[in-house]
Enzyme design. Sequence first.
Site, PDB file in Angstrom:
ATOM      1  CG  ASP A 417     -13.716  35.019  -2.099  1.00 23.93           C
ATOM      2  OD1 ASP A 417     -13.088  33.976  -1.869  1.00 23.93           O
ATOM      3  OD2 ASP A 417     -13.292  36.163  -1.830  1.00 23.93           O
ATOM      4  CD  GLU A 470     -13.395  31.074   0.865  1.00 24.46           C
ATOM      5  OE1 GLU A 470     -12.212  30.814   1.108  1.00 24.46           O
ATOM      6  OE2 GLU A 470     -13.790  32.223   0.590  1.00 24.46           O
TER       7      GLU A 470
END
Length: 750
Positions: A417, A470
């Site tokens: 993330d 990401e």
Amino acid sequence: MDQQAPIMTMEDRTSVQAITRGEHRDPFAFLGSHAVTDGLRIRTFQPGVDSVAVVDAASDEQVTALTRLHPDGVFAGTVKGAERDFRYRLRISRNGEACTIEDPYRFGAILGDLDLHLLAEGRHEHAYEKLGANAIEMDGISGVAFAVWAPNARRVSVVGEFNNWDGRCHVMRLRHGAGIWEIFLPELQQGSLYKYEIIAGDGKLLPLKADPFARYCQHPPETASIVYDPPPYRWQDQSWMQSRGAGSQRDAPIAIYEVHLGSWRRHPGENHRYLSYLELAEELPAYAADMGFTHIELLPVTEYPFDGSWGYQPIGLYAPTSRFGTPDELRHFVESCHAHGLGVLMDWVPAHFPEDAHGLAHFDGTALYEHEDPAKGRHHEWGTLIYNYGRQEVSNFLLSNAKFWADQYHIDGLRVDAVASMLYLDYNREDGEWTPNEYGGNENLEAADFIRRMNELVYKEEKGFFTTAEESTAWPMVSRPTSAGGLGFGYKWNMGWMHDTLTYIKTDPIHRRHNHNDLTFGLVYAFSENFILPLSHDEVVHGKGSLLNKMPGDRWQKFANLRVYFGFMYSHPGKKLLFMGGEFAQEREWNHDNSLDWHLLDDPLHAGVHKLIRDLNRLYRDCPSLHQLDCEPEGFQWIDGGDVENSVLSFLRRGRNHDDCTVIVCNFTPVVRNAYRVGVPFAGTYHQQINTDAWEYGGSGVGNGIAVESSPVAAHGHPHSLSLTLPPLAALIFACPAQGLGSAEPQKED
């Protein structure tokens, strides 16, 4: 052996006072057994007891009673003639009841020199086997070894129900050089609650801290760590683990179902409670497999305090959240996914952590895990702290964690993330709010080095494991090997494709010709990385509305727009990711506190989208030309990407065998276009595989039947062509005559 009353020296008095105040710098030097001229002197601290006696562990016979040295519970005595290896137990009496216990201070050091050396250098890949609470055996006695890194602390104690949360009772031994504190608590039971009580270097007593390496934690809002180290789980997924590598390769079909476990489905009959890991294991894998997905991606399941963070602000990186059950029950869930042919990916958050007092923030009274400088150490927007990747012990904490989930839970991959926030020192910062690197740039060189090390570690050690970034910027070679100068990820989310295509599809069809480039621009860079096309949870929260409600037009057109968009997505180069609820066109925005609206499947339009996603997944998996060259430019060829006035796209997807190809035509207007000519590479019969306007999907049924014959009419640089009827707001997918489709079936007549 008989008792000799201890003689209290001035040094003894000072030590006794320090023990009772919890201020002794080295309690192992005073408590426990120590050789004296005529035997062994034994000292213990037992607050609240009436008496203490020494018992021979071999015979269970009392050999001496200890004398109280201090009212708060310091006892001492000498066992005359006892050798250094004399094994004893303590018999304590409280309110007329007696019990016999082991003395934690009679046991030696726990961590070996090699472990300490590797931990201090940040090179211990299995740090979780040494730090935290681990069930071990010492001198034939079972118990729990506690170890925690707190190099700047004056004192560290393990506290829990077993010592009435009294930090004076089990002060830990400091292993100098590594800054690690350790203690062995014999006979401690699994399931015991514990925390660390830490006195900072300046003498300040800190809030009780949860264990950074805890394997299990209390259900929030409770914050204690839980001793959890049962016998090894008996995995039954060996066949999956041996063969999973084929499913993670660039030429494999990867269709990911992104799930938030707390809101996928809830129990309607029991106050709308969460489903447990065990209940989810019965329902979710079977559903995802039936829908044709290849992987399930879990929003973070590492323990987190605040439900509204969805797990993206974790406190316990080594602990599966207790919201849904025990760690072994999560293992069972993973095993069930594997049994259904599904890989399990996990969102992993090494970018930041929350400031909760019981967590990592100022863990030993200093900025230990985070940067001291807020310009490097704090995200003001999120109210979180940033790991100090340049500190070797911190990077080792994170590297070991990545390996932990692969080793201990058979997770098949990590989606990392907020990578951009890690890579850039000026991320979401104004001028003057960030400090350049040593070369004057805005790159976080330490974070980039950590990312490379993490990817090298998991790809080397874990067969078939893969990582996804990401990452929303133009940082080069994110998904290229570190040996070639890349960051080493297997895949990267294509945030640009997601943003541009959603911008396009939200536009009223009458104006789409002005935005045509939003659909085609992604092909300019589509093969610069190994891309995943994400329609994730981020696109259906914070007022953005659901995918369905982004679509323009009346109710029928909204569904038709969504269907053509899905058809375009599944035929576009790149692996696929869809957040739960999107597969049946959830109408309302996602709410983590509520179940998905499964009742919508009773509506034919929603049921039609549901069937379409199932069929698209299966076609994507069965058709080599739709996945084999997802990441290679040879896998894509425009037929006509420039029909701006009609808002129509047509293109070919190819497999490794040049003759394996698929024709895709997308009409992004609600206008039926008759006799629309599309050039094709081969003569013959083109079988229709998908028409998103078919009745069965909730469409109008306009189309071309189950097959179309080519004509020897040149078009778009090809010697043959198809004359098609383009349904309104629809995608058509045809198999070329030479293509082998495996188990794919042509779509029935409309």
